[in-house]
Design a protein around this motif. Structure first.
Motif, short mmCIF file in Angstrom:
data_model
loop_
_atom_site.label_atom_id
_atom_site.label_comp_id
_atom_site.label_asym_id
_atom_site.label_seq_id
_atom_site.Cartn_x
_atom_site.Cartn_y
_atom_site.Cartn_z
N THR A 56 0.83 -1.21 0.00
CA THR A 56 0.00 0.00 0.00
C THR A 56 0.87 1.26 0.00
N HIS A 57 1.98 1.18 0.68
CA HIS A 57 2.91 2.30 0.72
C HIS A 57 4.33 1.75 0.65
N LEU A 58 5.22 2.52 0.04
CA LEU A 58 6.64 2.20 0.17
C LEU A 58 7.48 3.41 -0.16
N ILE A 59 8.68 3.40 0.41
CA ILE A 59 9.64 4.47 0.21
C ILE A 59 10.89 3.87 -0.41
N LYS A 60 11.34 4.49 -1.49
CA LYS A 60 12.53 4.04 -2.19
C LYS A 60 13.49 5.20 -2.38
N THR A 61 14.74 4.85 -2.63
CA THR A 61 15.77 5.85 -2.87
C THR A 61 15.98 6.01 -4.37
N ARG A 62 16.35 7.20 -4.80
CA ARG A 62 16.64 7.44 -6.20
C ARG A 62 17.62 6.40 -6.75
N GLY A 63 17.33 5.93 -7.95
CA GLY A 63 18.19 4.95 -8.59
C GLY A 63 17.79 3.50 -8.32
N GLN A 64 16.96 3.29 -7.31
CA GLN A 64 16.53 1.92 -7.00
C GLN A 64 15.47 1.45 -7.97
N HIS A 65 15.13 0.16 -7.79
CA HIS A 65 14.11 -0.48 -8.60
C HIS A 65 12.92 -0.80 -7.70
N VAL A 66 11.71 -0.79 -8.29
CA VAL A 66 10.52 -1.13 -7.51
C VAL A 66 9.59 -2.04 -8.32
N THR A 67 8.94 -2.94 -7.62
CA THR A 67 7.93 -3.81 -8.24
C THR A 67 6.62 -3.65 -7.48
N LEU A 68 5.59 -3.31 -8.22
CA LEU A 68 4.25 -3.17 -7.65
C LEU A 68 3.39 -4.30 -8.18
N ARG A 69 2.49 -4.79 -7.32
CA ARG A 69 1.69 -5.97 -7.68
C ARG A 69 0.20 -5.68 -7.64
N CYS A 70 -0.52 -6.38 -8.50
CA CYS A 70 -1.96 -6.18 -8.61
C CYS A 70 -2.65 -7.51 -8.85
N SER A 71 -3.70 -7.74 -8.07
CA SER A 71 -4.55 -8.91 -8.30
C SER A 71 -5.92 -8.43 -8.74
N PRO A 72 -6.36 -8.78 -9.94
CA PRO A 72 -7.64 -8.30 -10.43
C PRO A 72 -8.80 -9.04 -9.76
N ILE A 73 -9.98 -8.53 -10.00
CA ILE A 73 -11.18 -9.22 -9.55
C ILE A 73 -11.23 -10.58 -10.25
N SER A 74 -11.68 -11.59 -9.51
CA SER A 74 -11.76 -12.93 -10.07
C SER A 74 -12.59 -12.93 -11.36
N GLY A 75 -12.01 -13.48 -12.43
CA GLY A 75 -12.70 -13.53 -13.70
C GLY A 75 -12.35 -12.39 -14.64
N HIS A 76 -11.74 -11.36 -14.11
CA HIS A 76 -11.32 -10.23 -14.95
C HIS A 76 -10.02 -10.57 -15.66
N LYS A 77 -9.99 -10.32 -16.97
CA LYS A 77 -8.83 -10.69 -17.76
C LYS A 77 -8.00 -9.50 -18.22
N SER A 78 -8.51 -8.29 -17.99
CA SER A 78 -7.79 -7.09 -18.40
C SER A 78 -7.30 -6.34 -17.17
N VAL A 79 -6.05 -5.93 -17.23
CA VAL A 79 -5.46 -5.13 -16.15
C VAL A 79 -4.78 -3.91 -16.77
N SER A 80 -5.01 -2.76 -16.15
CA SER A 80 -4.38 -1.52 -16.60
C SER A 80 -3.67 -0.87 -15.43
N TRP A 81 -2.62 -0.16 -15.73
CA TRP A 81 -1.85 0.56 -14.72
C TRP A 81 -1.89 2.06 -15.00
N TYR A 82 -1.98 2.85 -13.91
CA TYR A 82 -2.01 4.29 -13.99
C TYR A 82 -1.08 4.89 -12.95
N GLN A 83 -0.57 6.07 -13.28
CA GLN A 83 0.19 6.87 -12.33
C GLN A 83 -0.60 8.14 -12.05
N GLN A 84 -0.76 8.47 -10.78
CA GLN A 84 -1.48 9.69 -10.44
C GLN A 84 -0.64 10.52 -9.48
N VAL A 85 -0.24 11.69 -9.94
CA VAL A 85 0.45 12.63 -9.07
C VAL A 85 -0.58 13.58 -8.49
#
Lengths: 114, 106
Positions: free
Chosen positions: A9-38
């Motif tokens: 839900t939250h994480l803090i990273k340092t510049r230059g690092q790598h991050v992996t975010l995970r998403c589990s869709p609703i059961s039966g849903h086959k489409s997943v989209s990613w968005y960035q919101q500032v």
């Protein structure tokens, strides 16, 4: 039924690092989209996957990548983090690419890059 | 590229009807118009979707004229909990604008 779940839900990273975010869709849903919101802006489209294939890509650098697994869950990876990558990252799922009920969004992952 | 234009903000009072209009001059002929509601620190929530004329569900109505260059989201008898940002977009564009910040006051 569980909704769209994102981790962490939250994480803090340092510049230059790598991050992996995970998403589990609703059961039966086959489409997943990613968005960035500032803060103060609408969500910006990053990627869309359907049936494990990339179906759309927004205007983001190659540092951003994603994939969808056989169980339709998805990961968003960001390399060489910049301060400007600090944002709320949202995942959305739908049964198909054209759904009568739009997309269902998760609550997001708040990424802070320091 | 289909771009949407909405008022940046709107003010209303509890119990009033609120109409938010969105301009989308270049929407694809086969695309649906979708509206979402977003509260702070939450993901957007689907409200309603339509192609033309009028669509109504338990929370809102959506009016789309024949030329489909605009659409109007109608929220009947708003309450304080309707204070949120509202977005319109073409469903297949996956492109959100800046949305309309609706503030409902007592």
């Amino acid at each position: 039924d569980a909704g769209v779940t994102q981790s962490p839900t939250h994480l803090i990273k340092t510049r230059g690092q790598h991050v992996t975010l995970r998403c589990s869709p609703i059961s039966g849903h086959k489409s997943v989209s990613w968005y960035q919101q500032v803060l103060g802006q609408g969500p910006q489209f990053i990627f869309q996957y359907y049936e494990k294939e990339e179906r759309g890509r927004g205007n983001f650098p190659d540092r951003f990548s994603a994939r969808q697994f056989p169980n339709y869950s998805s990961e968003l990876n960001v390399n060489a983090l910049l301060l400007g990558d600090s944002a709320l990252y949202l995942c959305a799922s739908s049964f198909s690419l054209l759904s009568n009920y739009g997309y269902t969004f998760g609550s997001g992952t708040r990424l802070t890059v320091v | 590229l289909a771009k949407t234009t909405q008022p940046i903000s709107m003010d209303s009072y509890e119990g009033q009807e609120v109409n938010i209009t969105c301009s989308h001059n270049n929407i694809a002929t086969n695309d649906y118009i979708t509206w979402y509601q977003q509260f702070p620190s939450q993901g957007p929530r689907f409200i309603i979707q339509g192609y033309k004329t009028k669509v109504t569900n338990e929370v809102a109505s959506l009016f789309i004229p024949a030329d489909r260059k605009s659409s109007t989201l109608s929220l009947p008898r708003v309450s304080l909990s309707d204070t949120a940002v509202y977005y319109c977009l073409g469903h297949s564009t996956l492109t959100f604008g800046k949305g309309t910040m609706l503030l409902v006051s007592p």
